[in-house]
Design a protein around this motif. Sequence first.
Motif, short mmCIF file in Angstrom:
data_model
loop_
_atom_site.label_atom_id
_atom_site.label_comp_id
_atom_site.label_asym_id
_atom_site.label_seq_id
_atom_site.Cartn_x
_atom_site.Cartn_y
_atom_site.Cartn_z
N THR A 67 0.86 -1.18 0.00
CA THR A 67 0.00 0.00 0.00
C THR A 67 0.90 1.23 0.00
OG1 THR A 67 -0.19 -0.35 2.35
CG2 THR A 67 -2.05 -1.01 1.00
N GLY A 68 0.30 2.42 -0.11
CA GLY A 68 1.01 3.66 -0.42
C GLY A 68 2.25 4.00 0.39
N ASP A 69 2.33 3.53 1.63
CA ASP A 69 3.39 4.06 2.49
C ASP A 69 4.82 3.67 2.12
OD1 ASP A 69 3.01 1.49 3.16
OD2 ASP A 69 2.07 1.87 5.11
N VAL A 70 5.00 2.87 1.07
CA VAL A 70 6.36 2.48 0.70
C VAL A 70 6.97 3.41 -0.34
CG1 VAL A 70 6.13 0.03 1.11
CG2 VAL A 70 5.50 0.97 -1.11
N ARG A 71 6.18 4.38 -0.78
CA ARG A 71 6.59 5.16 -1.95
C ARG A 71 8.00 5.75 -1.81
NH1 ARG A 71 1.88 7.38 -2.42
NH2 ARG A 71 0.91 5.76 -3.67
N GLU A 72 8.29 6.40 -0.67
CA GLU A 72 9.60 7.04 -0.52
C GLU A 72 10.74 6.04 -0.65
OE1 GLU A 72 10.24 10.16 -0.78
OE2 GLU A 72 8.05 10.41 -0.94
N LYS A 73 10.52 4.87 -0.08
CA LYS A 73 11.55 3.82 -0.16
C LYS A 73 11.76 3.38 -1.61
CE LYS A 73 11.53 -0.09 2.42
NZ LYS A 73 10.81 -0.95 3.38
N VAL A 74 10.64 3.24 -2.30
CA VAL A 74 10.72 2.79 -3.69
C VAL A 74 11.45 3.83 -4.54
CG1 VAL A 74 9.37 2.25 -5.75
CG2 VAL A 74 8.63 1.39 -3.54
N TYR A 75 11.15 5.12 -4.30
CA TYR A 75 11.81 6.17 -5.08
C TYR A 75 13.32 6.17 -4.84
CZ TYR A 75 7.14 8.01 -6.09
OH TYR A 75 5.86 8.16 -6.51
N LYS A 76 13.69 5.87 -3.61
CA LYS A 76 15.11 5.84 -3.31
C LYS A 76 15.78 4.67 -4.07
CE LYS A 76 18.50 5.98 0.33
NZ LYS A 76 19.19 4.81 -0.22
N TYR A 77 15.07 3.57 -4.09
CA TYR A 77 15.55 2.39 -4.81
C TYR A 77 15.74 2.71 -6.30
CZ TYR A 77 15.50 -2.50 -6.46
OH TYR A 77 15.79 -3.69 -7.04
N ASP A 95 19.22 2.84 -8.49
CA ASP A 95 19.31 2.05 -9.71
C ASP A 95 19.73 2.93 -10.89
OD1 ASP A 95 18.64 -0.48 -11.27
OD2 ASP A 95 17.31 0.98 -12.23
N VAL A 96 19.19 4.16 -10.93
CA VAL A 96 19.55 5.08 -12.00
C VAL A 96 21.06 5.35 -11.97
CG1 VAL A 96 19.33 7.48 -12.80
CG2 VAL A 96 17.28 6.17 -12.22
N LYS A 97 21.59 5.49 -10.76
CA LYS A 97 23.04 5.71 -10.63
C LYS A 97 23.83 4.59 -11.29
CE LYS A 97 23.27 8.34 -6.37
NZ LYS A 97 22.98 7.88 -5.01
N LYS A 98 23.25 3.40 -11.24
CA LYS A 98 23.95 2.24 -11.85
C LYS A 98 23.56 2.07 -13.32
CE LYS A 98 22.96 -0.14 -7.78
NZ LYS A 98 22.14 -1.28 -7.39
N GLY A 99 22.86 3.07 -13.86
CA GLY A 99 22.52 3.00 -15.28
C GLY A 99 21.18 2.35 -15.58
N GLY A 100 20.40 2.08 -14.56
CA GLY A 100 19.11 1.42 -14.78
C GLY A 100 18.00 2.37 -15.19
N GLN A 101 16.90 1.80 -15.62
CA GLN A 101 15.75 2.60 -16.03
C GLN A 101 14.45 2.05 -15.44
OE1 GLN A 101 16.88 2.37 -20.32
NE2 GLN A 101 16.24 4.51 -20.32
N THR A 131 11.77 14.84 -5.85
CA THR A 131 12.56 13.61 -5.70
C THR A 131 13.45 13.29 -6.90
OG1 THR A 131 10.58 12.81 -4.60
CG2 THR A 131 12.35 11.23 -4.91
N PHE A 132 12.91 13.49 -8.09
CA PHE A 132 13.66 13.11 -9.30
C PHE A 132 14.28 14.31 -10.00
CE2 PHE A 132 10.61 9.24 -9.75
CZ PHE A 132 11.38 8.52 -8.84
N LYS A 133 14.51 15.40 -9.26
CA LYS A 133 14.93 16.60 -9.99
C LYS A 133 16.34 16.50 -10.58
CE LYS A 133 16.41 19.84 -6.33
NZ LYS A 133 16.00 19.16 -5.07
N ASN A 134 17.15 15.59 -10.03
CA ASN A 134 18.50 15.47 -10.58
C ASN A 134 18.67 14.38 -11.63
OD1 ASN A 134 19.48 17.59 -8.98
ND2 ASN A 134 19.64 16.19 -7.21
N ILE A 135 17.58 13.72 -11.96
CA ILE A 135 17.67 12.73 -13.03
C ILE A 135 16.71 13.13 -14.14
CG2 ILE A 135 18.33 10.87 -11.46
CD1 ILE A 135 15.43 9.86 -11.67
#
Length: 695
Positions: free
Chosen positions: A459-469, A473-479, A509-513
């Motif tokens: 349910t919704g409360d995991v969102r921040e954790k997911v965004y961090k994940y 992943d983006v740092k490692k070149g993922g999409q 949250t995603f302003k640098n990517i």
Amino acid sequence: MAELKLHSPLQYVKGVGPKKAAFLQTMGIQSVKDILFYFPRSYLDRTSVTDIAKLSPDSYVTIIGRVKSHGMLYGRKKRYEVILQDDTGAITLTWFHGIRYWEKLFKKNQVYACSGLVGSYFGMQMVHPDMERLEDESDKMIHAGRIIPVYPQTAELSKAGLNSKMMRRITTFIFENLTEPIPDFLPKEVLQTTRLLSLDQALKTIHYPDNREEIEKSRKRLSFDELLNFQYMVFLRKERKKTITKTHTYKPISKTYEKFKKELPFSLTPAQEKALNEILSDLNKKFPMSRMLQGDVGCGKTVVAILAALFASQSNHQVAFMAPTEILAEQHFRNWNSLLEKIGVSSRLLTSSQKAAEKKKTAELCQTGEVDILFGTHALIYDSINFKQLGLVIIDEQHRFGVEQRSRLCDKGENPDLLVMTATPIPRTLALTLYGDLEISTIDTLPKGRQPIKTVWRTGDVREKVYKYILDDVKKGGQTYIVYPLIEKSEMTELENVEDAYKRLSSSTFKNISVGMVHGKIKPKERDDIIRNFFEGSINVLMATTVIEVGLDNPNATIMVIEHAERFGLAQLHQLRGRIGRGKKKSTLVAIAHPPLTEIATQRLEYFISTTDGFKISEADLHLRGPGEFFGLRQSGEMRFQNVRLGEDSELLEHSRILLEKLFQKKNELDSAYKYLHTYLSEKIDIDTVELKGA
Ligand code: ADP
Ligand code: MG
């Protein structure tokens, strides 16, 4: 009064004057028999009357209450609302369609029986329930514990004096006065082995059942008849196909073809090889191929189709390759165009949003035979598109198209070969029913090296954790894909929408990517750029609606987040999931559900995370969903069943298929009962043409 017979015109029925008869005629109802096949759309059932205070979402109930208030509401979508109250509480009834009818109907303090599915939207609600005003005859019936049929209700019907009550009067009169039995076109033997009701019983009880079980029994019988008629057409199509011979032939496999295949970045899996061989061997036959290539999302159907297309082009036959969305057609073109160009095979793309000049150019090149493979959307069907020598038609995600669209494309050639593809692995019995006129090739394994997709729902409360994940992943070149149910804010619902989320996340949250957004209202040119950038890796996170549902293939994208996962059907969730897990890297899907969740939604999500097997998903989808909603079949309009429930009627399917096989194989040695059935099916003779009935 003349005796009432099945073929009697309706004016013999008490209460049906010329005006009503004329209106019924516009609905194709002319005789007593026709009315018997005009089924109730639901029933009001005293036995299921529930106190409003005790309602829970997702239950199907009847409530009885008084109108407390009613009126039109103007939001993004106009709607009519009634607050209905009983001694225990109140509920909102909502109509989005047929408002003209409902707004004239209600008066404060009227008592209604009302049945439908309970939903919750800021409190308990029923959308488009079936209503019956209590006061007179229906009042007595419902209090006597009868089950009352409710017939379709619209403003037009009510204007013609044919509301549900009138329809009830008509059907009651008919059953009381009909002087002949309703004959059955099914042989007695069939009724016995299938344990189905006779048509006579089924028709009586579908209108006036004594209990719920009887409704179900009649439905089964009527479902069987529909399946029989439907499958008869499929059998017939299959028979006819065998009599067509094609004029075009194919040359043996060319060097170019072999070289192209060898230089693919991967070698085909055994399952792909097998499917390809089946296709090539069909192409070399005398009569046109009708083959369906099925296999779970990501199994690699496209490359098989491309090789078939290349094979055809080597004999100077043109190929039409149709996909259901522009995004998908563009992707196919982009992926294969230059590779094909290199070996001298020319391809072009045609979609409706292209500039007129470009479309015109394509039409010309196609007509003169200069295009070998034409990729495109349903734009390929346009009258302006003609081929010099169309040899092969390929249809991707075929369940998104209707039979009509498929055959219109085929009509652009002279009995071209047809290959249709679907990522919708359907249960075998169903495949035989729906596609009994197609040969089927199945790719049952995924290419090597694929990692299973880890799927969870939260349910919704995991969102921040997911965004961090995602950021890690983006740092490692993922999409990543993030999917939303809506494009923009709607006053009707509180659902998340992609535009607001995009604004919010891309500036926080995603302003640098790099974040991109696609949905159905974005201009094709812009959308194409965004998708291209996503494929090339310059966009890290793609926020989208379900426009990305079919076909998109970016193996580097390994994370997907689905917002409001509780809103999507199982098959759709599976299709969405198919966008990831396409490469060698491990993929993760997080389905975020927004409470309150219904029991069905919870069940669906639990099932979704329990398997990635498309076959199992399709079986479950068939059972979890309502009638006729199975996959895209409903939208494609391929089946308009009234009584069939595919999830529950698989045994009937099997029975009807066996019966038809017998009819077709033993055509000349049938006894009279079966002969009668055959005549009934082939000539659509009326059930009341008793003379023909033989034994
Ligand atoms: P679908 O069957 O869902 O249409 P695609 O044809 O889009 O699947 O293929 C999915 C991905 O698998 C593509 O990236 C494709 O290049 C890749 N692929 C297809 N066949 C093979 C194979 N034999 N080995 C490795 N990768 C493959
Ligand atoms: Mg595909």
